[in-house]
Design a protein around this motif. Structure first.
Motif, PDB file in Angstrom:
ATOM      1  N   THR A  51       0.806  -1.221   0.000  1.00 46.49           N
ATOM      2  CA  THR A  51       0.000   0.000   0.000  1.00 46.49           C
ATOM      3  C   THR A  51       0.838   1.270   0.000  1.00 46.49           C
ATOM      4  O   THR A  51       0.329   2.343  -0.383  1.00 46.49           O
ATOM      5  CB  THR A  51      -0.925   0.049   1.228  1.00 46.49           C
ATOM      6  N   GLY A  52       2.072   1.186   0.470  1.00 52.31           N
ATOM      7  CA  GLY A  52       2.864   2.399   0.632  1.00 52.31           C
ATOM      8  C   GLY A  52       2.497   3.197   1.859  1.00 52.31           C
ATOM      9  O   GLY A  52       2.973   4.320   2.051  1.00 52.31           O
ATOM     10  N   LEU A  53       1.647   2.645   2.730  1.00 47.12           N
ATOM     11  CA  LEU A  53       1.254   3.308   3.971  1.00 47.12           C
ATOM     12  C   LEU A  53       2.091   2.772   5.118  1.00 47.12           C
ATOM     13  O   LEU A  53       2.266   1.558   5.255  1.00 47.12           O
ATOM     14  CB  LEU A  53      -0.226   3.061   4.272  1.00 47.12           C
ATOM     15  N   THR A  54       2.613   3.655   5.931  1.00 47.41           N
ATOM     16  CA  THR A  54       3.417   3.236   7.077  1.00 47.41           C
ATOM     17  C   THR A  54       2.723   3.650   8.358  1.00 47.41           C
ATOM     18  O   THR A  54       2.183   4.746   8.470  1.00 47.41           O
ATOM     19  CB  THR A  54       4.818   3.868   7.029  1.00 47.41           C
ATOM     20  N   ALA A  55       2.734   2.745   9.322  1.00 47.16           N
ATOM     21  CA  ALA A  55       2.101   2.985  10.621  1.00 47.16           C
ATOM     22  C   ALA A  55       3.155   2.840  11.705  1.00 47.16           C
ATOM     23  O   ALA A  55       3.393   1.738  12.198  1.00 47.16           O
ATOM     24  CB  ALA A  55       0.968   1.996  10.837  1.00 47.16           C
ATOM     25  N   PRO A  56       3.809   3.920  12.094  1.00 49.93           N
ATOM     26  CA  PRO A  56       4.950   3.814  12.997  1.00 49.93           C
ATOM     27  C   PRO A  56       4.611   3.351  14.404  1.00 49.93           C
ATOM     28  O   PRO A  56       5.463   2.824  15.103  1.00 49.93           O
ATOM     29  CB  PRO A  56       5.501   5.242  13.027  1.00 49.93           C
ATOM     30  N   ALA A  57       3.370   3.547  14.834  1.00 45.66           N
ATOM     31  CA  ALA A  57       3.029   3.218  16.220  1.00 45.66           C
ATOM     32  C   ALA A  57       1.845   2.261  16.286  1.00 45.66           C
ATOM     33  O   ALA A  57       0.934   2.440  17.082  1.00 45.66           O
ATOM     34  CB  ALA A  57       2.727   4.488  17.000  1.00 45.66           C
ATOM     35  N   ALA A  58       1.855   1.247  15.444  1.00 43.29           N
ATOM     36  CA  ALA A  58       0.744   0.303  15.412  1.00 43.29           C
ATOM     37  C   ALA A  58       0.676  -0.492  16.710  1.00 43.29           C
ATOM     38  O   ALA A  58       1.683  -1.044  17.156  1.00 43.29           O
ATOM     39  CB  ALA A  58       0.894  -0.646  14.233  1.00 43.29           C
ATOM     40  N   PRO A  59      -0.491  -0.567  17.360  1.00 46.46           N
ATOM     41  CA  PRO A  59      -0.615  -1.344  18.596  1.00 46.46           C
ATOM     42  C   PRO A  59      -0.527  -2.836  18.309  1.00 46.46           C
ATOM     43  O   PRO A  59      -0.882  -3.286  17.216  1.00 46.46           O
ATOM     44  CB  PRO A  59      -2.005  -0.963  19.105  1.00 46.46           C
ATOM     45  N   ASP A 131      -7.477   5.367  21.990  1.00 47.85           N
ATOM     46  CA  ASP A 131      -6.678   5.837  20.862  1.00 47.85           C
ATOM     47  C   ASP A 131      -5.352   5.083  20.860  1.00 47.85           C
ATOM     48  O   ASP A 131      -4.689   5.015  21.900  1.00 47.85           O
ATOM     49  CB  ASP A 131      -6.433   7.338  21.019  1.00 47.85           C
ATOM     50  N   PRO A 132      -4.906   4.488  19.742  1.00 46.86           N
ATOM     51  CA  PRO A 132      -5.459   4.605  18.388  1.00 46.86           C
ATOM     52  C   PRO A 132      -6.426   3.493  18.017  1.00 46.86           C
ATOM     53  O   PRO A 132      -6.795   3.358  16.854  1.00 46.86           O
ATOM     54  CB  PRO A 132      -4.202   4.500  17.534  1.00 46.86           C
ATOM     55  N   GLY A 133      -6.831   2.663  18.984  1.00 42.30           N
ATOM     56  CA  GLY A 133      -7.655   1.507  18.692  1.00 42.30           C
ATOM     57  C   GLY A 133      -6.869   0.238  18.957  1.00 42.30           C
ATOM     58  O   GLY A 133      -5.702   0.267  19.361  1.00 42.30           O
ATOM     59  N   GLN A 134      -7.511  -0.905  18.745  1.00 43.80           N
ATOM     60  CA  GLN A 134      -6.839  -2.181  18.981  1.00 43.80           C
ATOM     61  C   GLN A 134      -7.295  -3.215  17.964  1.00 43.80           C
ATOM     62  O   GLN A 134      -8.462  -3.274  17.591  1.00 43.80           O
ATOM     63  CB  GLN A 134      -7.084  -2.678  20.404  1.00 43.80           C
ATOM     64  N   LEU A 135      -6.335  -4.022  17.545  1.00 41.03           N
ATOM     65  CA  LEU A 135      -6.589  -5.088  16.578  1.00 41.03           C
ATOM     66  C   LEU A 135      -6.942  -6.362  17.327  1.00 41.03           C
ATOM     67  O   LEU A 135      -6.171  -6.826  18.168  1.00 41.03           O
ATOM     68  CB  LEU A 135      -5.350  -5.309  15.708  1.00 41.03           C
ATOM     69  N   LEU A 136      -8.095  -6.930  17.009  1.00 37.99           N
ATOM     70  CA  LEU A 136      -8.572  -8.162  17.634  1.00 37.99           C
ATOM     71  C   LEU A 136      -8.676  -9.262  16.590  1.00 37.99           C
ATOM     72  O   LEU A 136      -9.201  -9.039  15.498  1.00 37.99           O
ATOM     73  CB  LEU A 136      -9.962  -7.949  18.260  1.00 37.99           C
ATOM     74  N   ARG A 168      -5.947  -1.877  10.596  1.00 39.07           N
ATOM     75  CA  ARG A 168      -5.065  -1.241  11.589  1.00 39.07           C
ATOM     76  C   ARG A 168      -4.174  -0.203  10.925  1.00 39.07           C
ATOM     77  O   ARG A 168      -3.966   0.892  11.474  1.00 39.07           O
ATOM     78  CB  ARG A 168      -4.219  -2.297  12.303  1.00 39.07           C
ATOM     79  N   THR A 169      -3.673  -0.526   9.752  1.00 44.33           N
ATOM     80  CA  THR A 169      -2.822   0.405   9.023  1.00 44.33           C
ATOM     81  C   THR A 169      -3.596   1.667   8.644  1.00 44.33           C
ATOM     82  O   THR A 169      -3.073   2.789   8.747  1.00 44.33           O
ATOM     83  CB  THR A 169      -2.254  -0.274   7.770  1.00 44.33           C
ATOM     84  N   GLN A 170      -4.831   1.501   8.206  1.00 40.18           N
ATOM     85  CA  GLN A 170      -5.648   2.666   7.847  1.00 40.18           C
ATOM     86  C   GLN A 170      -5.751   3.648   9.013  1.00 40.18           C
ATOM     87  O   GLN A 170      -5.549   4.860   8.847  1.00 40.18           O
ATOM     88  CB  GLN A 170      -7.053   2.210   7.431  1.00 40.18           C
ATOM     89  N   PHE A 171      -6.049   3.127  10.196  1.00 45.41           N
ATOM     90  CA  PHE A 171      -6.299   4.004  11.335  1.00 45.41           C
ATOM     91  C   PHE A 171      -5.031   4.494  12.022  1.00 45.41           C
ATOM     92  O   PHE A 171      -5.087   5.472  12.770  1.00 45.41           O
ATOM     93  CB  PHE A 171      -7.203   3.288  12.351  1.00 45.41           C
ATOM     94  N   THR A 172      -3.912   3.837  11.790  1.00 43.38           N
ATOM     95  CA  THR A 172      -2.672   4.293  12.424  1.00 43.38           C
ATOM     96  C   THR A 172      -1.773   5.063  11.473  1.00 43.38           C
ATOM     97  O   THR A 172      -1.005   5.935  11.916  1.00 43.38           O
ATOM     98  CB  THR A 172      -1.897   3.089  13.007  1.00 43.38           C
ATOM     99  N   ALA A 173      -1.851   4.779  10.178  1.00 42.64           N
ATOM    100  CA  ALA A 173      -1.045   5.521   9.207  1.00 42.64           C
ATOM    101  C   ALA A 173      -1.721   6.825   8.794  1.00 42.64           C
ATOM    102  O   ALA A 173      -1.066   7.710   8.241  1.00 42.64           O
ATOM    103  CB  ALA A 173      -0.783   4.661   7.967  1.00 42.64           C
ATOM    104  N   VAL A 174      -3.012   6.927   9.035  1.00 39.72           N
ATOM    105  CA  VAL A 174      -3.768   8.145   8.691  1.00 39.72           C
ATOM    106  C   VAL A 174      -4.193   8.782  10.011  1.00 39.72           C
ATOM    107  O   VAL A 174      -5.223   8.403  10.595  1.00 39.72           O
ATOM    108  CB  VAL A 174      -4.997   7.810   7.822  1.00 39.72           C
TER     109      VAL A 174
END
Length: 349
Positions: A51-59, A131-136, A168-174
Motif C-alpha cells: 500500500t505504501g502506507l506506514t504505521a509507525p506506532a501500530a498497537p 486511541d489509536p484503537g486495537q486489533l482483535l 489497523r494500518t488505515q487508522f494508524t497511518a492516517v
C-alpha cells in the motif's frame, strides 16, 4: 447517571448465550495463538509494502476468544453511549424506575446481539475504547471457519490477518481518520432531534428489533428505522461511503498481496464468498437487520472502487484519498470512480 443500556447485564447475557468454540486441544489452541501473532507481523510487512502506507506506532494484536471479543465491544460501546446519556440528561442523576428497567431489558437485548456476532466475527479493528484503537483476532472463529471451508490453516490465517492488519494500518497511518470517524458518529447522534426519553426509546426499539428477529423471522423492521431526519441521512451517507472505502481497501489489499504469499488464495476466496452468501432464513434476517448484508455489499462495491482507481492512476495517486476528510470518496463516486479521480487525482496529460 441515566443509562440507555445496562452494560453489566449485556456482558452477562453475551457470556451466557455465546456459543462455545470448536473442539481443540490445549496444544492446538496455543499453536494457533502463536501463529496468529507471527502472521500478524508478517501481514504488516506485506501491507506496508503493497500500500505504501506506514504505521509507525501500530498497537500489538490481541488474540481473543468469543467472550473476550464481546467484552471489548461492550466496553467500547459504553465509551460512546454513556457520555451521550449524560449529556441528554443534562448532568442530572436519573432515578426513574421505568428507565432503569428499560435499560436492563436493553442490556439483555444488546447482549443477545453481541452473543450472535461473537460466533461469527473473525477479526476487528476496534476504535471506540481508546486511541489509536486495537486489533482483535477471534481465534476460535478463525479455526472454526478454516475447518468448515477445508482451507489450509496457515494460508487462511494469513489471509485473514492481511485484511485486519489493513484496517489497523488505515487508522494508524492516517492520523486524522479515527477522530474523523468518531466525529461522524457523534454528528449522527447530534442530528437526531430527540430528547432523552425519545432517544432511550429509539435505542431500545432498535436493539429489540435485532434481538427479536431470531424469534420472528417474518419481521420487516430494520435498524435503519432509527434514521429519521435529513441531517442524519446526510451523515449516514458519509459514514456509508467511509466504511465502504475501508472495507473495500482491505479486500483489495488482502487479495492483491494474496497470490504472492497465500498459495491457495483463489480457492479460499471462492469458498469464503460462498460462505458469506449462505445461511438459513432466520440468520439472513438477523444479518440484514444488524447491517451485515450491507457490509457484504460494501466489501464488493468498495473493492471495485479501489481496483478501478488504482488501475487508472496507480497506488501512489490513490493514496491521496487519505490526505484529509475532503479527499474521501462521496457516496456517488463509489459507483463511478472516475468522478473521484477527476476531483482528487486527475490523470496528467
Amino acid at each position: 447517571m441515566v443509562q440507555f443500556v445496562d452494560w453489566d447485564v449485556a456482558a452477562a447475557t453475551a457470556g451466557a448465550l455465546g456459543k462455545s468454540g470448536p473442539r481443540v486441544t490445549y496444544e492446538e489452541a496455543a499453536a494457533a495463538v502463536t501463529e496468529l501473532r507471527d502472521l500478524t507481523d508478517e501481514a504488516a510487512r506485506h501491507v506496508a509494502e503493497y500500500t505504501g502506507l506506514t504505521a509507525p506506532a501500530a498497537p500489538p494484536v490481541r488474540i481473543v476468544d468469543r467472550r473476550d471479543w464481546a467484552s471489548v465491544n461492550i466496553n467500547g460501546l459504553r465509551e460512546v453511549v454513556n457520555p451521550l446519556a449524560e449529556r441528554l440528561a443534562n448532568g442530572k442523576v436519573g432515578n426513574n424506575v421505568g428507565t432503569a428497567i428499560g435499560s436492563r431489558m436493553t442490556g439483555v437485548q444488546a447482549g443477545t446481539v453481541l452473543a450472535y456476532l461473537s460466533g461469527r466475527v473473525l477479526g476487528q479493528y476496534e476504535v471506540f475504547s481508546g486511541d489509536p484503537g486495537q486489533l482483535l483476532l477471534v481465534a476460535p472463529n478463525i479455526v472454526e471457519a478454516e475447518r468448515k471451508l477445508g482451507a489450509d490453516p496457515r494460508d487462511f490465517r494469513l489471509w485473514v490477518c492481511l485484511h485486519e492488519v489493513t484496517h489497523r494500518t488505515q487508522f494508524t497511518a492516517v492520523p486524522w481518520l479515527r477522530a474523523h470517524f468518531l466525529g461522524e458518529v457523534q454528528a449522527f447522534v447530534d442530528a437526531s432531534q430527540l430528547d432523552k426519553d425519545q432517544m432511550f426509546e429509539r435505542v431500545r426499539r432498535g436493539v429489540a428489533t435485532v434481538a427479536d428477529a431470531t424469534r420472528n423471522p417474518d419481521s420487516r423492521a430494520s435498524v435503519l428505522d432509527l434514521v429519521q431526519t435529513p441531517a442524519q441521512r446526510a451523515v449516514l451517507d458519509r459514514l456509508t461511503a467511509l466504511m465502504t472505502l475501508l472495507e473495500g481497501h482491505a479486500e483489495f489489499v488482502m487479495d492483491g498481496v494474496g497470490p504472492e504469499v497465500v498459495p491457495s488464495v483463489a480457492e479460499i476466496r471462492a469458498k469464503f464468498n460462498r460462505r458469506r452468501s449462505e445461511g438459513n432464513p432466520v440468520e439472513k434476517m438477523v444479518r440484514r437487520l444488524i447491517g451485515i448484508e450491507v457490509k457484504m455489499r460494501q466489501y464488493a462495491e468498495g473493492r471495485r472502487f479501489v481496483h478501478k482507481v488504482v488501475e487508472r492512476v496507480g497506488m501512489s495517486a490513490f493514496n491521496k484519498i487519505w490526505s484529509s476528510p475532503l479527499t474521501l470518496p462521496r457516496l456517488p463516486e463509489l459507483s463511478d470512480p472516475d468522478l473521484w479521480v477527476a476531483r482528487v487525482a486527475p490523470v496528467a496529460g
